[in-house]
Design an enzyme around this catalytic site. Structure first.
Site, PDB file in Angstrom:
ATOM      1  N   GLY B  11      70.346   6.227  44.981  1.00  0.00           N
ATOM      2  CA  GLY B  11      71.109   4.995  44.831  1.00  0.00           C
ATOM      3  C   GLY B  11      70.321   3.788  45.285  1.00  0.00           C
ATOM      4  N   ARG B 298      43.927  -8.101  46.058  1.00  0.00           N
ATOM      5  CA  ARG B 298      44.467  -7.076  46.949  1.00  0.00           C
ATOM      6  C   ARG B 298      43.556  -5.872  47.148  1.00  0.00           C
ATOM      7  NH1 ARG B 298      50.910  -5.615  46.153  1.00  0.00           N
ATOM      8  NH2 ARG B 298      51.594  -7.673  46.799  1.00  0.00           N
TER       9      ARG B 298
HETATM   10  C1  LIG Z   1      57.923  -3.167  52.287  1.00  0.00           C
HETATM   11  C2  LIG Z   1      58.052  -3.187  50.787  1.00  0.00           C
HETATM   12  C3  LIG Z   1      58.192  -4.393  50.122  1.00  0.00           C
HETATM   13  C4  LIG Z   1      58.323  -4.424  48.734  1.00  0.00           C
HETATM   14  N1  LIG Z   1      58.463  -5.639  48.111  1.00  0.00           N
HETATM   15  C5  LIG Z   1      58.613  -5.674  46.765  1.00  0.00           C
HETATM   16  C6  LIG Z   1      58.798  -6.923  46.077  1.00  0.00           C
HETATM   17  O1  LIG Z   1      58.824  -7.995  46.709  1.00  0.00           O
HETATM   18  N2  LIG Z   1      58.963  -6.910  44.755  1.00  0.00           N
HETATM   19  C7  LIG Z   1      58.954  -5.741  44.025  1.00  0.00           C
HETATM   20  O2  LIG Z   1      59.120  -5.808  42.813  1.00  0.00           O
HETATM   21  N3  LIG Z   1      58.795  -4.553  44.636  1.00  0.00           N
HETATM   22  C8  LIG Z   1      58.622  -4.485  45.983  1.00  0.00           C
HETATM   23  N4  LIG Z   1      58.460  -3.267  46.601  1.00  0.00           N
HETATM   24  C9  LIG Z   1      58.625  -2.022  45.821  1.00  0.00           C
HETATM   25  C10 LIG Z   1      60.113  -1.711  45.581  1.00  0.00           C
HETATM   26  O3  LIG Z   1      60.852  -2.089  46.706  1.00  0.00           O
HETATM   27  C11 LIG Z   1      60.410  -0.242  45.320  1.00  0.00           C
HETATM   28  O4  LIG Z   1      59.496   0.265  44.408  1.00  0.00           O
HETATM   29  C12 LIG Z   1      61.816  -0.054  44.729  1.00  0.00           C
HETATM   30  O5  LIG Z   1      62.761  -0.643  45.574  1.00  0.00           O
HETATM   31  C13 LIG Z   1      62.162   1.397  44.500  1.00  0.00           C
HETATM   32  O6  LIG Z   1      63.518   1.517  44.077  1.00  0.00           O
HETATM   33  P1  LIG Z   1      64.124   2.871  43.543  1.00  0.00           P
HETATM   34  O7  LIG Z   1      65.477   2.578  43.042  1.00  0.00           O
HETATM   35  O8  LIG Z   1      63.184   3.527  42.609  1.00  0.00           O
HETATM   36  O9  LIG Z   1      64.189   3.832  44.809  1.00  0.00           O
HETATM   37  P2  LIG Z   1      64.710   3.650  46.322  1.00  0.00           P
HETATM   38  O10 LIG Z   1      65.263   2.319  46.590  1.00  0.00           O
HETATM   39  O11 LIG Z   1      63.624   4.161  47.172  1.00  0.00           O
HETATM   40  O12 LIG Z   1      65.930   4.652  46.384  1.00  0.00           O
HETATM   41  C14 LIG Z   1      65.768   6.045  46.339  1.00  0.00           C
HETATM   42  C15 LIG Z   1      67.110   6.709  46.456  1.00  0.00           C
HETATM   43  O13 LIG Z   1      66.965   8.104  46.264  1.00  0.00           O
HETATM   44  C16 LIG Z   1      67.645   8.809  47.269  1.00  0.00           C
HETATM   45  N5  LIG Z   1      66.977  10.109  47.438  1.00  0.00           N
HETATM   46  C17 LIG Z   1      65.654  10.358  47.606  1.00  0.00           C
HETATM   47  N6  LIG Z   1      65.432  11.679  47.708  1.00  0.00           N
HETATM   48  C18 LIG Z   1      66.642  12.293  47.592  1.00  0.00           C
HETATM   49  C19 LIG Z   1      67.082  13.643  47.627  1.00  0.00           C
HETATM   50  N7  LIG Z   1      66.232  14.668  47.774  1.00  0.00           N
HETATM   51  N8  LIG Z   1      68.400  13.891  47.488  1.00  0.00           N
HETATM   52  C20 LIG Z   1      69.291  12.875  47.337  1.00  0.00           C
HETATM   53  N9  LIG Z   1      68.924  11.589  47.288  1.00  0.00           N
HETATM   54  C21 LIG Z   1      67.620  11.301  47.417  1.00  0.00           C
HETATM   55  C22 LIG Z   1      67.612   7.892  48.450  1.00  0.00           C
HETATM   56  O14 LIG Z   1      68.652   8.188  49.351  1.00  0.00           O
HETATM   57  C23 LIG Z   1      67.782   6.532  47.792  1.00  0.00           C
HETATM   58  O15 LIG Z   1      69.141   6.274  47.580  1.00  0.00           O
HETATM   59  C24 LIG Z   1      58.301  -3.226  47.996  1.00  0.00           C
HETATM   60  C25 LIG Z   1      58.153  -2.017  48.653  1.00  0.00           C
HETATM   61  C26 LIG Z   1      58.001  -1.991  50.046  1.00  0.00           C
HETATM   62  C27 LIG Z   1      57.755  -0.669  50.711  1.00  0.00           C
END
Ligand SMILES: Cc1cc2nc3c(=O)[nH]c(=O)nc-3n(C[C@H](O)[C@H](O)[C@H](O)COP(=O)(O)OP(=O)(O)OC[C@H]3O[C@@H](n4cnc5c(N)ncnc54)[C@H](O)[C@@H]3O)c2cc1C
Ligand code: SF4
Ligand code: SF4
Ligand code: FES
Lengths: 287, 655
Positions: B11, B298
């Site tokens: 999520g 970078r």
């Molecule tokens: C410090 C930081 C700053 C950043 N700044 C930027 C920015 O300014 N701009 C930009 O574009 N990107 C940025 N990024 C990258 C970006 O934040 C992430 O790539 C993005 O938020 C990932 O979103 P997601 O929905 O894929 O996963 P996430 O937000 O990581 O969510 C993963 C979900 O999966 C669930 N999950 C994982 N494994 C399991 C499991 N085995 N069973 C059940 N649930 C599970 C977790 O509970 C969570 O709900 C940044 C990253 C970091 C680390």
């Protein structure tokens, strides 16, 4: 004072070991007990790294093998709201609780306890489902028609944005609720033979009647001041003046002092108080 | 009630945007997450989210330019149609997020404000204070809560996904999950499964990522037969604050505002920094890159800081790698006004005021460009056919992947502020295709499946769970094995990669894996057993770790974040024009040959014993032909000239 690394921390009072006392509880309804752990001192630790080290150590201060302390965390940057606990008697986020600072204030030990206003699941993990249930009750969302392409949202002044941003930083951590004298713990035991769904429904009914807390009051403020959110402001105001609403708040102002996001909770509460009065008067005449 | 059930694992931005769109389209969505979804890692993103906007358009920007920057930034390793579609959607996505109440910063006239980020000339980045990711996440979380109230969405928070359930034809029919509080294991039948579980930084020990980013969900899907694309591409951010629990991001803007990077000339000089006189400081970026100074791109900044501490042994501290990032020469008033938010983070976590004492920083693992392989359906115009069940579909029928855990959008290197976009885009865009797949499928199959299929899956996972308790209690400690894994992976597979080191690391990882399989639990209870959950996730880190190492070992070139000095393209060394020209020609020959050989996606499949098998796939570069990335290359200009001349006849021929 400046040490050899150029930091301003005090170098002289560093202990060789850190004593950590944790209030543990094996499960809901079980009797809590204290356990002490000893770790070699290192600079720049926070309470999360202390708990990680305790887990890696696997022993208490007497060298007895004990299960690692259960706790919650995710971001480690004070933005996800997961790691709330009571540290040396004060509710706060564990990830920003720096050990060097804690030792300056209280050199003999660090004391960790779960929040007292939420049912303990295990050790420092508590059940905060109530916080999210309250967000449902107050309709904390913008009720858009659909997710199609209908152009941008309404234009907004910088002033509006700044206020909204302040309020929308609430990370549902629960600090304000822990500190509030009016926010009371609710623990609903499951009845024998009750199904999971029935139990959840009954639990929800009970929590929905209890005080919603400062965070929820500020969220009503947030969504009622959003141009689209304002369209169902009345429904939120009904909840605001309903059971568990604003009238429960005794204006003790504890909440605002502990909010890690520095949300102007009492300002919002005051604004909501005025809105509630107007709404009540209106309802009086409408009915 | 809706009759199609989609299970979404994760999520964050990707999982929530898919959930809300699927709910709108009438599906029943069950959402699984390790943490309450509002606490997902996406909340950490600070910088912002990219899109073309009315302002940049008037400066000459377009969707195509955003697409091109992304592809160039990614060193051409991504299939182009999905990226083009994403850039086309971007302005509409920002509009939608605006309607959902995201508190984007405003101009005095009330329009959304934008800032400029790396890898582009245009101010494309919308932002909400210093916590854009949090604000986007909350808006989606709120919408999903709305659907929860109407009964379209059911959440399983504090539940862990343990693996997919495939029928005898290899079609996904649901998954197995475990309640992390009661430790109950159960199966859920589903018509489609979405993996949106984020990145895998925890494999590297400490990173800028959150604790839930352990890659377990992806690994379990990969072990069940899903292909994993471009594992070796891991982005390392040059400036993070080393902490004993996490490496926290220090934004690039600190250097943008004049921050200077240095180390004492005398290695590990014990004096506090302000007592080290100017001539005894080594401003290595300024000396080595006089033109760019502290604002080198970078990847270069990352490599130089890494080299100066490891190979050259000039780290500021003896037992910890770090360099100074110094702002103390700048007026406090300027620092407060322009960098207030990020300096507070440093102060909060280090307990030191960076306005008066130089910060200590070091590069940190930040993002995984690689991830689950997913398909797409291309239109003649070069975009995607929205609504196609092929979009975001893994090679396992019925499993879709999106967000940071897919390999689709960022190629060999991700541009800042493009990830939040790809997460929301992939979730929204894929939803109609997922529904098309579900509707097209075997109607009602969910109810006709033999119960033995689910019973067997449940038994398997219960058995795996019970096995931990039967282990001898004197085995290794999983937390210490994890620390070792992090150290090995960080040393061999981050900034600079050497083949011999990668070979050694692989051996070491095998050894750690064997130990992890025998590790002992210190908690043998069956209530909220975090010890077991950690040990199990640790085991599942190894297949991904091995795919990363193998992918890196086999790719003998430099591309984006993957840097092997042994295979670096040369600089132009000659002064004489004819010789310069000859060298540039030779450079371009070599570049063309390298492109032919290596401009391919790495695809890993997991063997039954957990070993990766790697093959390569052609990349669709039909919209923008690949060209050299010449950032900081000596002689870049002449190389570019030669390259352009060579492209001309080809372009003419294809028109
Ligand atoms: C410090 C930081 C700053 C950043 N700044 C930027 C920015 O300014 N701009 C930009 O574009 N990107 C940025 N990024 C990258 C970006 O934040 C992430 O790539 C993005 O938020 C990932 O979103 P997601 O929905 O894929 O996963 P996430 O937000 O990581 O969510 C993963 C979900 O999966 C669930 N999950 C994982 N494994 C399991 C499991 N085995 N069973 C059940 N649930 C599970 C977790 O509970 C969570 O709900 C940044 C990253 C970091 C680390
Ligand atoms: S002001 Fe109201 S909400 Fe805040 S602590 Fe006091 S009683 Fe609680
Ligand atoms: S208002 Fe502040 S203290 Fe209360 S839940 Fe929100 S962030 Fe936490
Ligand atoms: S771990 Fe997220 S707030 Fe502390």
């Amino acid at each position: 004072m400046t040490d050899s690394n150029g930091s301003q921390r005090q170098g002289s009072h560093r202990p060789r070991e850190i004593r950590v006392r944790v209030r543990r509880q094996d499960g809901p309804g079980q009797t809590p007990y204290w356990e002490t752990f000893l770790l070699p001192y290192e600079p720049d630790l926070n309470v999360i790294s202390v708990l990680q080290k305790i887990a890696a150590l696997g022993k208490d201060a007497e060298g007895k093998r004990v299960p690692p302390v259960a706790w919650e965390c995710n971001c480690l940057e004070e933005i996800c709201g997961a790691c709330t606990m009571v540290i040396n008697g004060r509710v706060r986020q564990a990830c920003t609780a720096l050990v060097d600072r804690l030792l300056e204030q209280q050199p003999d030990e660090i004391r960790l306890e779960p929040m007292s206003k939420f049912p303990v699941i295990r050790d420092l993990v508590v059940d905060r489902a109530r916080i999210f249930a309250t967000l449902k009750k107050i309709q904390a969302w913008v009720p858009v028609d659909n997710y199609l392409n209908l152009g941008p949202g309404p234009r907004q002044s910088q002033e509006n944005q700044e206020l909204a941003y302040l309020l929308s930083k609430c990370m549902s951590c629960g600090c304000c609720m822990e500190a509030c004298p009016q926010y009371l713990k609710i623990e609903v035991p499951r009845l024998p033979g009750e199904s999971e769904d029935d139990y959840r429904r009954r639990e929800m009914e009970i929590t929905n009647r209890a005080f919603m807390g400062a965070a929820a009051l500020a969220q009503i403020d947030l969504f009622n001041s959003n141009p689209i959110g304002a369209m169902n402001a009345r429904e939120r105001l009904d909840v605001l003046i309903g059971e568990g609403g604003i009238q429960v708040c005794g204006n003790a102002q504890n909440c605002v002092k502990v909010c890690p996001k520095e949300i102007p909770l009492t300002t919002s509460i005051a604004r909501m108080g005025r809105a509630a009065t107007i709404h009540m008067v209106r309802r009086w005449f409408d009915l | 009630m809706a009759s199609y059930r989609v299970v979404v694992v994760g999520g964050g931005l990707a999982g929530l945007s898919a959930t809300m769109k699927l709910a709108e389209l009438g599906a029943e969505v069950w959402l699984i997450s390790l943490t309450p979804v509002k606490r997902s890692h996406s909340c950490c993103a600070q910088g912002g989210i990219n899109s073309v906007n009315n302002l940049t358009r008037q400066l000459g920007d377009s969707e195509w330019a955003h697409f091109e920057d992304t592809v160039y930034g990614g060193d051409f390793l991504q299939h182009q149609p999905p990226v083009k579609e994403m850039a086309d959607w971007a302005p509409r996505i920002i509009d939608l997020m605006d309607r959902l109440g995201v508190t984007f910063n405003r101009t005095p006239e009330g329009f959304r404000d934008q800032r400029r980020f790396g890898g582009t000339l245009y101010p494309r980045t919308s932002f909400a204070g210093a916590t854009t990711g949090q604000q986007l996440l909350y808006a989606l979380d709120e919408q999903v809560r709305r659907w929860e109230v109407t009964g379209h969405v059911r959440k399983f928070e504090f539940w862990e996904y343990l693996g997919p359930i495939l029928d005898q034809n290899g079609v996904c029919r649901g998954c197995t999950i475990q309640d992390l509080v009661s430790m109950e294991i159960r199966t859920i039948p589903a018509d489609a499964l979405v993996i949106a579980s984020g990145g895998c930084g925890v494999i590297f020990g400490r990173s800028t990522m959150s604790m839930a980013c352990n890659g377990s969900a992806v690994s379990r899907t990969y072990q069940a037969g899903a292909r994993y694309g471009n594992p070796e591409f891991i982005q390392v951010h040059p400036t993070a604050i080393p902490g004993s629990d996490k490496l926290r991001l220090m934004s690039e803007s600190a250097r943008g505002e004049g921050g200077r990077v240095w180390v004492p000339r005398k290695p590990q000089d014990p004096r506090p920094p302000h007592q080290i006189p100017e001539h005894e400081r080594y401003y290595f970026l300024e000396e080595r890159y006089p033109k760019y100074g502290n604002l080198v791109p970078r990847d270069i900044a990352t490599r130089e800081i890494f080299k100066i501490c490891t190979q050259e042994g000039r780290s500021v501290e003896k037992d910890r790698l770090c360099v100074y990032l110094d702002l103390t020469h700048l007026p406090r008033e300027l620092l407060d006004r322009k960098l207030g938010g990020i300096l507070e983070i440093y102060e909060k976590f280090q307990g030191v005021d960076p306005r008066s004492v130089p910060m200590k920083i070091f590069p940190a693992v930040h993002y995984s460009m690689g991830g689950l392989w997913v398909d797409y359906e291309r239109t003649a115009a070069g975009g995607l056919r929205v609504g196609s069940p092929r979009n975001q579909h893994t090679n396992i029928t019925g499993i879709f992947a999106m967000g940071e855990c897919d390999y689709q959008y960022h190629g060999a290197n991700r541009l800042g502020a493009n990830s939040l976009l790809s997460c929301i885009f992939s979730g929204l865009m894929a939803a109609p295709g997922i529904l098309a797949y579900v509707k097209d499928g075997d109607q009602g199959a969910r109810d006709r499946l033999p119960s033995s299929l689910f019973e067997q899956a449940e038994r398997l996972h219960k058995e795996r769970f019970q096995e931990f308790f039967r282990r001898p209690r004197d085995g290794d400690n999983p937390y210490l094995i994890h620390q070792d894994l992090g150290r090995v992976m960080t040393a061999a597979a981050t900034v600079v990669r050497h083949n011999e080191e990668l070979d050694r690391a692989y051996e070491k990882v095998l050894e750690l894996e064997a130990r992890a399989k025998r590790c002992a639990l210190s908690d043998t209870g069956s209530w909220t057993n975090q010890n077991l959950v950690f040990a199990r996730a640790l085991e599942d880190m190894f297949p991904i770790a091995k795919a990363i190492l193998r992918g890196a070992r086999m790719r003998d070139e430099c591309r984006g974040a993957h840097y092997k000095p042994e295979f670096e393209m040369p600089s132009i060394t000659a002064d004489d024009p004819a010789e310069t020209r000859r060298q540039a020609e030779a450079w371009c020959d070599r570049f063309a040959e390298n492109t032919r050989r290596w401009l391919k996606s790495t695809i890993a499949t997991c063997d039954p014993d957990g070993e990766p098998t790697i093959h390569y796939e052609e990349v669709d570069t039909s919209l923008i032909p690949p060209r050299p990335r010449l950032y900081g290359v000596v002689g870049g200009q002449i190389i570019e000239e030669v390259w352009r001349e060579r492209q001309k006849p080809q372009v003419a021929a294809t028109v």
